[in-house]
Design an enzyme around this catalytic site. Structure first.
Site, PDB file in Angstrom:
ATOM      1  N   GLY A   1      -2.075  -1.702  13.707  1.00  0.00           N
ATOM      2  CA  GLY A   1      -2.627  -1.556  12.355  1.00  0.00           C
ATOM      3  C   GLY A   1      -4.007  -2.181  12.254  1.00  0.00           C
TER       4      GLY A   1
ATOM      5  N   GLU B   1      -8.563 -15.441   8.721  1.00  0.00           N
ATOM      6  CA  GLU B   1      -8.075 -16.730   9.231  1.00  0.00           C
ATOM      7  C   GLU B   1      -6.890 -16.486  10.188  1.00  0.00           C
ATOM      8  OE1 GLU B   1      -8.800 -15.984   6.081  1.00  0.00           O
ATOM      9  OE2 GLU B   1     -10.485 -17.312   5.685  1.00  0.00           O
TER      10      GLU B   1
ATOM     11  N   THR C   1       0.855  -1.192   0.000  1.00  0.00           N
ATOM     12  CA  THR C   1       0.000   0.000   0.000  1.00  0.00           C
ATOM     13  C   THR C   1       0.889   1.239   0.000  1.00  0.00           C
ATOM     14  OG1 THR C   1      -1.631  -1.201   1.297  1.00  0.00           O
ATOM     15  CG2 THR C   1      -1.821   1.192   1.294  1.00  0.00           C
TER      16      THR C   1
ATOM     17  N   GLU D   1      -3.446  -6.762   6.363  1.00  0.00           N
ATOM     18  CA  GLU D   1      -3.033  -6.661   7.776  1.00  0.00           C
ATOM     19  C   GLU D   1      -3.452  -7.895   8.586  1.00  0.00           C
ATOM     20  OE1 GLU D   1      -2.676  -2.910   9.568  1.00  0.00           O
ATOM     21  OE2 GLU D   1      -2.609  -1.851   7.656  1.00  0.00           O
TER      22      GLU D   1
END
Ligand code: CAA
Length: 380
Positions: A242, A367, A158, A363
Protein backbone atom coordinates in the site's frame (compact mmCIF):
# COMPACT_ATOMS: atom_id res chain seq x y z
CA UNK A 1 18.34 -1.75 -12.41
CA UNK A 2 16.64 -1.06 -15.73
CA UNK A 3 15.41 2.51 -16.12
CA UNK A 4 13.60 1.83 -19.39
CA UNK A 5 9.92 1.02 -19.22
CA UNK A 6 8.63 -1.71 -21.49
CA UNK A 7 6.21 -0.92 -24.31
CA UNK A 8 3.41 -2.51 -22.28
CA UNK A 9 4.21 -0.35 -19.26
CA UNK A 10 4.29 2.79 -21.40
CA UNK A 11 0.95 1.85 -22.90
CA UNK A 12 -0.57 1.61 -19.41
CA UNK A 13 0.87 5.03 -18.54
CA UNK A 14 -0.53 6.52 -21.76
CA UNK A 15 -3.96 4.94 -21.23
CA UNK A 16 -4.11 6.27 -17.67
CA UNK A 17 -2.99 9.73 -18.78
CA UNK A 18 -5.58 9.96 -21.55
CA UNK A 19 -8.35 8.71 -19.30
CA UNK A 20 -7.34 11.11 -16.52
CA UNK A 21 -7.19 14.13 -18.80
CA UNK A 22 -10.34 13.45 -20.79
CA UNK A 23 -12.66 11.88 -18.22
CA UNK A 24 -11.42 12.75 -14.73
CA UNK A 25 -10.07 16.29 -15.05
CA UNK A 26 -13.29 18.05 -16.14
CA UNK A 27 -15.15 17.20 -12.92
CA UNK A 28 -12.28 17.04 -10.40
CA UNK A 29 -12.58 20.58 -9.07
CA UNK A 30 -16.36 20.41 -8.72
CA UNK A 31 -16.25 17.03 -6.95
CA UNK A 32 -13.64 18.40 -4.55
CA UNK A 33 -15.91 21.35 -3.74
CA UNK A 34 -18.97 19.20 -3.19
CA UNK A 35 -17.14 16.26 -1.61
CA UNK A 36 -18.80 14.02 -4.16
CA UNK A 37 -17.72 10.38 -4.57
CA UNK A 38 -16.78 9.61 -8.20
CA UNK A 39 -18.88 6.44 -8.53
CA UNK A 40 -19.09 6.45 -12.34
CA UNK A 41 -15.38 7.08 -12.76
CA UNK A 42 -14.57 4.23 -10.38
CA UNK A 43 -16.67 1.89 -12.57
CA UNK A 44 -14.84 3.16 -15.66
CA UNK A 45 -11.48 2.56 -13.98
CA UNK A 46 -12.69 -0.99 -13.39
CA UNK A 47 -13.53 -1.40 -17.07
CA UNK A 48 -10.00 -0.27 -17.94
CA UNK A 49 -8.61 -2.96 -15.64
CA UNK A 50 -7.27 -0.40 -13.15
CA UNK A 51 -9.08 -1.65 -10.05
CA UNK A 52 -7.31 -5.03 -9.95
CA UNK A 53 -4.17 -4.23 -11.87
CA UNK A 54 -1.86 -6.78 -10.24
CA UNK A 55 -4.44 -9.55 -9.78
CA UNK A 56 -3.98 -12.60 -11.97
CA UNK A 57 -6.40 -12.85 -14.95
CA UNK A 58 -7.50 -16.17 -13.40
CA UNK A 59 -9.35 -14.05 -10.82
CA UNK A 60 -10.52 -11.30 -13.15
CA UNK A 61 -7.50 -9.00 -12.78
CA UNK A 62 -5.25 -7.37 -15.35
CA UNK A 63 -2.17 -9.44 -14.40
CA UNK A 64 0.18 -6.45 -14.56
CA UNK A 65 3.30 -5.71 -12.54
CA UNK A 66 3.76 -3.18 -9.74
CA UNK A 67 5.71 -0.82 -12.03
CA UNK A 68 2.65 -0.52 -14.29
CA UNK A 69 0.49 0.07 -11.24
CA UNK A 70 2.78 2.90 -10.09
CA UNK A 71 2.73 4.47 -13.56
CA UNK A 72 -1.07 4.40 -13.65
CA UNK A 73 -1.40 5.66 -10.07
CA UNK A 74 0.83 8.65 -10.84
CA UNK A 75 -1.23 9.65 -13.89
CA UNK A 76 -4.59 9.29 -12.14
CA UNK A 77 -3.43 11.10 -8.97
CA UNK A 78 -1.90 13.90 -11.02
CA UNK A 79 -5.41 14.86 -12.04
CA UNK A 80 -7.39 13.71 -9.01
CA UNK A 81 -5.69 12.37 -5.88
CA UNK A 82 -9.10 11.38 -4.44
CA UNK A 83 -9.57 8.90 -7.24
CA UNK A 84 -5.96 7.85 -6.68
CA UNK A 85 -6.58 6.73 -3.11
CA UNK A 86 -9.83 4.93 -4.01
CA UNK A 87 -7.91 3.00 -6.64
CA UNK A 88 -4.91 2.41 -4.40
CA UNK A 89 -6.88 0.95 -1.49
CA UNK A 90 -8.77 -1.43 -3.77
CA UNK A 91 -5.61 -2.57 -5.56
CA UNK A 92 -2.94 -2.66 -2.88
CA UNK A 93 -4.75 -3.31 0.36
CA UNK A 94 -7.80 -5.29 -0.67
CA UNK A 95 -7.10 -7.21 -3.90
CA UNK A 96 -3.44 -7.87 -3.12
CA UNK A 97 -4.22 -9.10 0.39
CA UNK A 98 -7.04 -11.35 -0.80
CA UNK A 99 -5.02 -12.86 -3.63
CA UNK A 100 -2.00 -13.53 -1.44
CA UNK A 101 -3.70 -14.77 1.72
CA UNK A 102 -7.29 -15.63 0.79
CA UNK A 103 -8.45 -19.19 0.06
CA UNK A 104 -10.03 -20.37 -3.20
CA UNK A 105 -13.57 -19.86 -1.90
CA UNK A 106 -12.77 -16.24 -0.94
CA UNK A 107 -10.98 -15.49 -4.19
CA UNK A 108 -13.81 -16.94 -6.21
CA UNK A 109 -16.56 -15.17 -4.29
CA UNK A 110 -14.94 -11.79 -3.55
CA UNK A 111 -11.66 -11.21 -5.38
CA UNK A 112 -13.13 -11.73 -8.85
CA UNK A 113 -15.71 -8.96 -8.35
CA UNK A 114 -13.21 -6.61 -6.68
CA UNK A 115 -10.52 -7.08 -9.32
CA UNK A 116 -12.91 -6.41 -12.19
CA UNK A 117 -14.18 -3.27 -10.48
CA UNK A 118 -17.75 -4.54 -10.20
CA UNK A 119 -17.42 -4.24 -6.42
CA UNK A 120 -15.32 -1.90 -4.31
CA UNK A 121 -13.21 -2.80 -1.30
CA UNK A 122 -12.09 -1.14 1.94
CA UNK A 123 -9.45 -1.96 4.53
CA UNK A 124 -10.40 -1.49 8.17
CA UNK A 125 -7.47 -1.53 10.58
CA UNK A 126 -7.52 1.90 12.28
CA UNK A 127 -9.62 2.53 15.36
CA UNK A 128 -10.30 5.59 17.53
CA UNK A 129 -7.50 4.46 19.85
CA UNK A 130 -5.40 2.39 17.46
CA UNK A 131 -3.96 4.44 14.59
CA UNK A 132 -0.16 4.29 14.48
CA UNK A 133 -0.17 1.82 17.37
CA UNK A 134 -2.17 -0.63 15.31
CA UNK A 135 -1.62 -3.61 17.61
CA UNK A 136 -4.02 -2.13 20.18
CA UNK A 137 -7.19 -3.38 18.50
CA UNK A 138 -10.33 -3.04 20.59
CA UNK A 139 -12.64 -4.56 17.99
CA UNK A 140 -13.29 -8.17 18.96
CA UNK A 141 -14.43 -11.21 17.00
CA UNK A 142 -15.72 -13.90 19.30
CA UNK A 143 -15.82 -17.44 17.93
CA UNK A 144 -19.23 -19.11 18.00
CA UNK A 145 -20.50 -22.24 16.29
CA UNK A 146 -19.98 -21.61 12.54
CA UNK A 147 -19.47 -17.86 12.81
CA UNK A 148 -17.72 -15.01 14.62
CA UNK A 149 -19.51 -12.25 16.50
CA UNK A 150 -17.93 -8.93 15.61
CA UNK A 151 -18.13 -5.90 17.94
CA UNK A 152 -16.26 -2.61 17.78
CA UNK A 153 -15.56 0.59 15.88
CA UNK A 154 -13.20 1.43 13.03
CA UNK A 155 -12.11 4.96 12.13
CA UNK A 156 -11.03 6.91 9.03
CA UNK A 157 -11.91 4.14 6.61
CA UNK A 158 -11.30 5.05 2.97
CA UNK A 159 -14.22 3.95 0.74
CA UNK A 160 -16.15 3.44 4.00
CA UNK A 161 -19.57 4.36 2.64
CA UNK A 162 -19.11 3.21 -0.93
CA UNK A 163 -17.37 -0.14 -0.52
CA UNK A 164 -19.16 -3.47 -0.88
CA UNK A 165 -16.57 -5.64 0.88
CA UNK A 166 -14.42 -4.75 3.89
CA UNK A 167 -11.30 -6.46 5.22
CA UNK A 168 -11.67 -5.96 8.96
CA UNK A 169 -9.01 -6.60 11.59
CA UNK A 170 -10.26 -7.70 15.02
CA UNK A 171 -8.94 -9.43 18.09
CA UNK A 172 -9.91 -13.08 18.41
CA UNK A 173 -7.73 -13.53 21.49
CA UNK A 174 -6.94 -10.49 23.66
CA UNK A 175 -4.38 -12.41 25.72
CA UNK A 176 -2.11 -12.79 22.70
CA UNK A 177 -2.01 -9.07 21.76
CA UNK A 178 -0.99 -8.67 18.11
CA UNK A 179 -0.69 -12.44 17.69
CA UNK A 180 -4.37 -12.65 18.61
CA UNK A 181 -5.54 -10.38 15.75
CA UNK A 182 -7.41 -11.89 12.79
CA UNK A 183 -8.77 -10.54 9.49
CA UNK A 184 -12.33 -11.05 8.23
CA UNK A 185 -14.24 -10.26 5.05
CA UNK A 186 -17.35 -8.31 5.96
CA UNK A 187 -20.07 -7.50 3.43
CA UNK A 188 -21.96 -4.23 3.31
CA UNK A 189 -25.47 -4.78 4.65
CA UNK A 190 -24.61 -7.59 7.08
CA UNK A 191 -26.93 -7.11 10.09
CA UNK A 192 -25.15 -5.21 12.87
CA UNK A 193 -22.80 -3.39 10.48
CA UNK A 194 -23.27 0.35 10.01
CA UNK A 195 -21.16 3.18 8.70
CA UNK A 196 -20.90 6.71 10.10
CA UNK A 197 -21.19 10.13 8.44
CA UNK A 198 -18.76 10.98 5.69
CA UNK A 199 -15.86 12.94 7.24
CA UNK A 200 -15.58 16.59 6.18
CA UNK A 201 -11.90 16.51 5.24
CA UNK A 202 -9.22 19.07 4.39
CA UNK A 203 -8.24 17.26 1.20
CA UNK A 204 -8.99 14.21 -0.96
CA UNK A 205 -12.51 15.44 -0.44
CA UNK A 206 -14.21 13.40 -3.11
CA UNK A 207 -12.98 10.11 -1.63
CA UNK A 208 -15.24 8.93 1.13
CA UNK A 209 -13.87 8.40 4.61
CA UNK A 210 -16.00 7.38 7.59
CA UNK A 211 -16.16 5.27 10.71
CA UNK A 212 -17.65 1.77 10.80
CA UNK A 213 -19.45 0.16 13.70
CA UNK A 214 -20.13 -3.49 14.38
CA UNK A 215 -22.70 -4.60 16.92
CA UNK A 216 -23.07 -8.36 17.28
CA UNK A 217 -22.40 -8.64 13.57
CA UNK A 218 -22.34 -12.32 12.54
CA UNK A 219 -19.44 -13.14 10.22
CA UNK A 220 -19.47 -16.64 8.68
CA UNK A 221 -16.37 -18.58 9.72
CA UNK A 222 -15.42 -19.10 6.06
CA UNK A 223 -14.77 -15.33 5.90
CA UNK A 224 -11.70 -15.59 8.12
CA UNK A 225 -8.65 -14.79 5.97
CA UNK A 226 -5.49 -16.91 6.33
CA UNK A 227 -5.86 -18.16 9.92
CA UNK A 228 -6.67 -16.91 13.40
CA UNK A 229 -3.86 -14.81 14.85
CA UNK A 230 -2.40 -13.85 11.47
CA UNK A 231 -4.41 -10.67 11.03
CA UNK A 232 -1.67 -8.30 12.14
CA UNK A 233 0.88 -9.92 9.83
CA UNK A 234 -1.72 -9.69 7.06
CA UNK A 235 -2.18 -5.97 7.72
CA UNK A 236 1.56 -5.24 7.81
CA UNK A 237 2.29 -7.21 4.64
CA UNK A 238 -0.49 -5.56 2.66
CA UNK A 239 0.45 -2.11 3.98
CA UNK A 240 4.00 -2.59 2.63
CA UNK A 241 2.52 -2.70 -0.88
CA UNK A 242 0.00 0.00 0.00
CA UNK A 243 2.85 2.36 0.80
CA UNK A 244 4.11 2.03 -2.79
CA UNK A 245 0.64 3.05 -3.99
CA UNK A 246 0.54 6.10 -1.72
CA UNK A 247 4.08 7.07 -2.77
CA UNK A 248 2.82 7.01 -6.38
CA UNK A 249 -0.21 9.09 -5.41
CA UNK A 250 2.12 11.64 -3.79
CA UNK A 251 4.33 11.75 -6.90
CA UNK A 252 1.23 12.45 -9.00
CA UNK A 253 0.39 15.45 -6.79
CA UNK A 254 4.00 16.68 -6.91
CA UNK A 255 4.17 16.37 -10.70
CA UNK A 256 0.90 18.24 -11.08
CA UNK A 257 2.32 21.01 -8.87
CA UNK A 258 5.41 21.23 -11.05
CA UNK A 259 3.41 21.22 -14.31
CA UNK A 260 1.14 24.01 -13.10
CA UNK A 261 4.15 26.00 -11.87
CA UNK A 262 5.88 25.77 -15.23
CA UNK A 263 2.71 26.73 -17.09
CA UNK A 264 1.87 29.65 -14.83
CA UNK A 265 5.40 31.01 -14.62
CA UNK A 266 5.56 31.29 -18.41
CA UNK A 267 2.29 33.24 -18.51
CA UNK A 268 2.64 35.54 -15.53
CA UNK A 269 4.67 38.68 -16.04
CA UNK A 270 6.44 40.73 -13.36
CA UNK A 271 9.12 43.34 -13.68
CA UNK A 272 8.54 43.30 -17.45
CA UNK A 273 9.31 39.60 -17.87
CA UNK A 274 7.55 36.25 -17.60
CA UNK A 275 8.39 35.16 -14.05
CA UNK A 276 9.94 31.95 -15.50
CA UNK A 277 12.87 34.17 -16.43
CA UNK A 278 13.51 35.11 -12.81
CA UNK A 279 16.14 33.02 -11.09
CA UNK A 280 14.09 32.83 -7.89
CA UNK A 281 11.39 30.95 -9.84
CA UNK A 282 13.82 28.91 -11.93
CA UNK A 283 15.52 27.55 -8.81
CA UNK A 284 12.20 26.55 -7.27
CA UNK A 285 11.29 24.67 -10.44
CA UNK A 286 14.67 22.96 -10.59
CA UNK A 287 14.46 21.87 -6.94
CA UNK A 288 10.94 20.50 -7.41
CA UNK A 289 12.02 18.47 -10.44
CA UNK A 290 15.05 17.00 -8.63
CA UNK A 291 12.95 15.89 -5.66
CA UNK A 292 10.28 14.38 -7.90
CA UNK A 293 12.89 12.38 -9.78
CA UNK A 294 14.37 11.15 -6.51
CA UNK A 295 10.89 10.18 -5.27
CA UNK A 296 10.29 8.26 -8.49
CA UNK A 297 13.61 6.44 -8.22
CA UNK A 298 12.75 5.29 -4.67
CA UNK A 299 9.23 4.26 -5.64
CA UNK A 300 10.20 2.35 -8.77
CA UNK A 301 12.96 0.65 -6.77
CA UNK A 302 10.42 -0.59 -4.21
CA UNK A 303 8.04 -1.66 -6.99
CA UNK A 304 10.80 -3.48 -8.87
CA UNK A 305 11.85 -5.37 -5.72
CA UNK A 306 8.23 -6.37 -5.08
CA UNK A 307 7.90 -7.60 -8.66
CA UNK A 308 10.89 -9.93 -8.30
CA UNK A 309 9.62 -11.13 -4.91
CA UNK A 310 12.51 -9.66 -2.92
CA UNK A 311 12.15 -7.92 0.46
CA UNK A 312 10.87 -4.43 -0.16
CA UNK A 313 9.30 -3.16 3.07
CA UNK A 314 12.19 -0.80 3.94
CA UNK A 315 12.30 0.59 0.38
CA UNK A 316 8.49 1.02 0.36
CA UNK A 317 8.71 2.99 3.61
CA UNK A 318 11.52 5.15 2.15
CA UNK A 319 9.49 5.74 -1.02
CA UNK A 320 6.39 6.81 0.92
CA UNK A 321 8.35 8.97 3.37
CA UNK A 322 10.20 10.87 0.66
CA UNK A 323 7.40 11.08 -1.92
CA UNK A 324 4.84 12.40 0.57
CA UNK A 325 7.29 15.09 1.76
CA UNK A 326 7.97 15.95 -1.87
CA UNK A 327 4.24 16.27 -2.56
CA UNK A 328 3.72 18.72 0.33
CA UNK A 329 6.83 20.76 -0.53
CA UNK A 330 6.01 20.87 -4.25
CA UNK A 331 2.44 21.98 -3.60
CA UNK A 332 3.68 24.71 -1.25
CA UNK A 333 6.18 25.94 -3.83
CA UNK A 334 3.49 25.88 -6.52
CA UNK A 335 1.34 28.14 -4.35
CA UNK A 336 4.30 30.44 -3.75
CA UNK A 337 4.96 30.68 -7.48
CA UNK A 338 1.28 31.46 -8.12
CA UNK A 339 1.30 34.13 -5.39
CA UNK A 340 -2.20 35.32 -4.45
CA UNK A 341 -3.73 33.26 -7.24
CA UNK A 342 -2.32 30.14 -5.64
CA UNK A 343 -4.30 30.81 -2.50
CA UNK A 344 -7.74 30.82 -4.11
CA UNK A 345 -9.91 27.95 -5.24
CA UNK A 346 -10.12 29.15 -8.81
CA UNK A 347 -6.63 27.73 -9.40
CA UNK A 348 -5.68 24.10 -8.98
CA UNK A 349 -2.67 24.38 -6.72
CA UNK A 350 -4.42 25.03 -3.40
CA UNK A 351 -6.15 21.63 -3.82
CA UNK A 352 -2.77 20.00 -4.40
CA UNK A 353 -1.60 21.18 -0.98
CA UNK A 354 -4.80 20.02 0.72
CA UNK A 355 -4.54 16.64 -1.05
CA UNK A 356 -0.82 16.26 -0.42
CA UNK A 357 -0.96 16.47 3.38
CA UNK A 358 -2.79 13.18 3.90
CA UNK A 359 -0.01 11.24 2.13
CA UNK A 360 2.16 12.00 5.20
CA UNK A 361 -0.52 10.52 7.46
CA UNK A 362 -2.37 7.50 6.08
CA UNK A 363 -0.97 4.02 5.48
CA UNK A 364 1.57 4.81 8.18
CA UNK A 365 2.56 8.36 9.16
CA UNK A 366 6.00 9.69 8.22
CA UNK A 367 7.06 8.98 11.79
CA UNK A 368 6.00 5.33 11.39
CA UNK A 369 7.95 5.09 8.11
CA UNK A 370 11.04 6.31 9.97
CA UNK A 371 10.46 3.61 12.60
CA UNK A 372 10.21 0.95 9.90
CA UNK A 373 13.37 2.20 8.14
CA UNK A 374 15.47 2.64 11.27
CA UNK A 375 14.46 -0.75 12.68
CA UNK A 376 15.47 -2.40 9.40
CA UNK A 377 18.87 -0.69 9.57
CA UNK A 378 19.53 -1.12 13.27
CA UNK A 379 17.98 -4.56 13.57
CA UNK A 380 15.83 -3.69 16.58
N1 CAA B 1 6.14 -5.86 7.19
C1 CAA B 1 5.86 -7.11 7.60
N2 CAA B 1 5.68 -7.43 8.89
C2 CAA B 1 5.79 -6.45 9.79
C3 CAA B 1 6.08 -5.11 9.44
C4 CAA B 1 6.25 -4.84 8.06
N3 CAA B 1 6.52 -3.60 7.62
N4 CAA B 1 6.11 -4.36 10.56
C5 CAA B 1 5.86 -5.18 11.59
N5 CAA B 1 5.67 -6.45 11.12
C6 CAA B 1 5.38 -7.66 11.88
C7 CAA B 1 6.57 -8.08 12.74
O1 CAA B 1 7.45 -8.89 12.00
C8 CAA B 1 5.89 -8.82 13.86
O2 CAA B 1 5.52 -10.11 13.37
P1 CAA B 1 5.63 -11.43 14.33
O3 CAA B 1 4.88 -11.15 15.57
O4 CAA B 1 5.05 -12.52 13.47
O5 CAA B 1 7.08 -11.63 14.60
C9 CAA B 1 4.59 -8.04 14.07
O6 CAA B 1 4.35 -7.36 12.82
C10 CAA B 1 4.66 -7.03 15.18
O7 CAA B 1 5.72 -6.16 14.89
P2 CAA B 1 6.34 -5.18 15.96
O8 CAA B 1 6.71 -5.94 17.20
O9 CAA B 1 7.44 -4.44 15.26
O10 CAA B 1 5.12 -4.23 16.30
P3 CAA B 1 5.12 -2.77 16.90
O11 CAA B 1 3.84 -2.59 17.57
O12 CAA B 1 6.37 -2.48 17.64
O13 CAA B 1 5.22 -1.80 15.60
C11 CAA B 1 4.39 -0.77 13.64
C12 CAA B 1 4.54 -2.03 14.45
C13 CAA B 1 5.46 -0.77 12.56
C14 CAA B 1 4.50 0.51 14.42
C15 CAA B 1 2.97 -0.95 13.07
O14 CAA B 1 2.03 -0.91 14.12
C16 CAA B 1 2.59 0.02 11.99
O15 CAA B 1 3.00 -0.13 10.86
N6 CAA B 1 1.74 1.00 12.36
C17 CAA B 1 1.13 1.87 11.38
C18 CAA B 1 -0.22 1.35 10.98
C19 CAA B 1 -0.64 1.86 9.66
O16 CAA B 1 0.11 1.95 8.71
N7 CAA B 1 -1.93 2.17 9.58
C20 CAA B 1 -2.50 2.57 8.34
C21 CAA B 1 -3.98 2.34 8.38
S1 CAA B 1 -4.63 1.75 6.88
C22 CAA B 1 -4.90 3.12 5.93
O17 CAA B 1 -4.47 4.20 6.21
C23 CAA B 1 -5.61 2.79 4.69
C24 CAA B 1 -6.38 3.87 4.10
O18 CAA B 1 -7.57 3.96 4.33
C25 CAA B 1 -5.77 4.77 3.12
Amino acid sequence: MNFDFSEDQLLIKQTAKEFAESEIAPSAMERDKKGEFPAILVKKLGQLGFMGMMVSPEYGGAGLDTISYVLAMIEISKVDASLGVIMSVNNSLVCYGLEKYGNEYQKDKYLRLLASGEKLGAFALSEPEAGSDATKQKTVAEKQKGYYLLNGTKNWITNGQSADYFLVMASTDKTKEHKGISTFIVEKGMPGFEHGQKEDKLGIRSSDTCSLSFTNCKIPEENLIWEEGKGFNFAMETLNGGRIGIAAQAIGIAEASLDQSIKYSKQRKAFGLPISELQAIQFKIADMAVKINAAKALTFQAAALKDVHKKYYKEAAMAKLFSSKTAVESALEAIQIHGGYGYVREYLVERFLRDAKITEIYEGTSEIQRIVISRALLGN
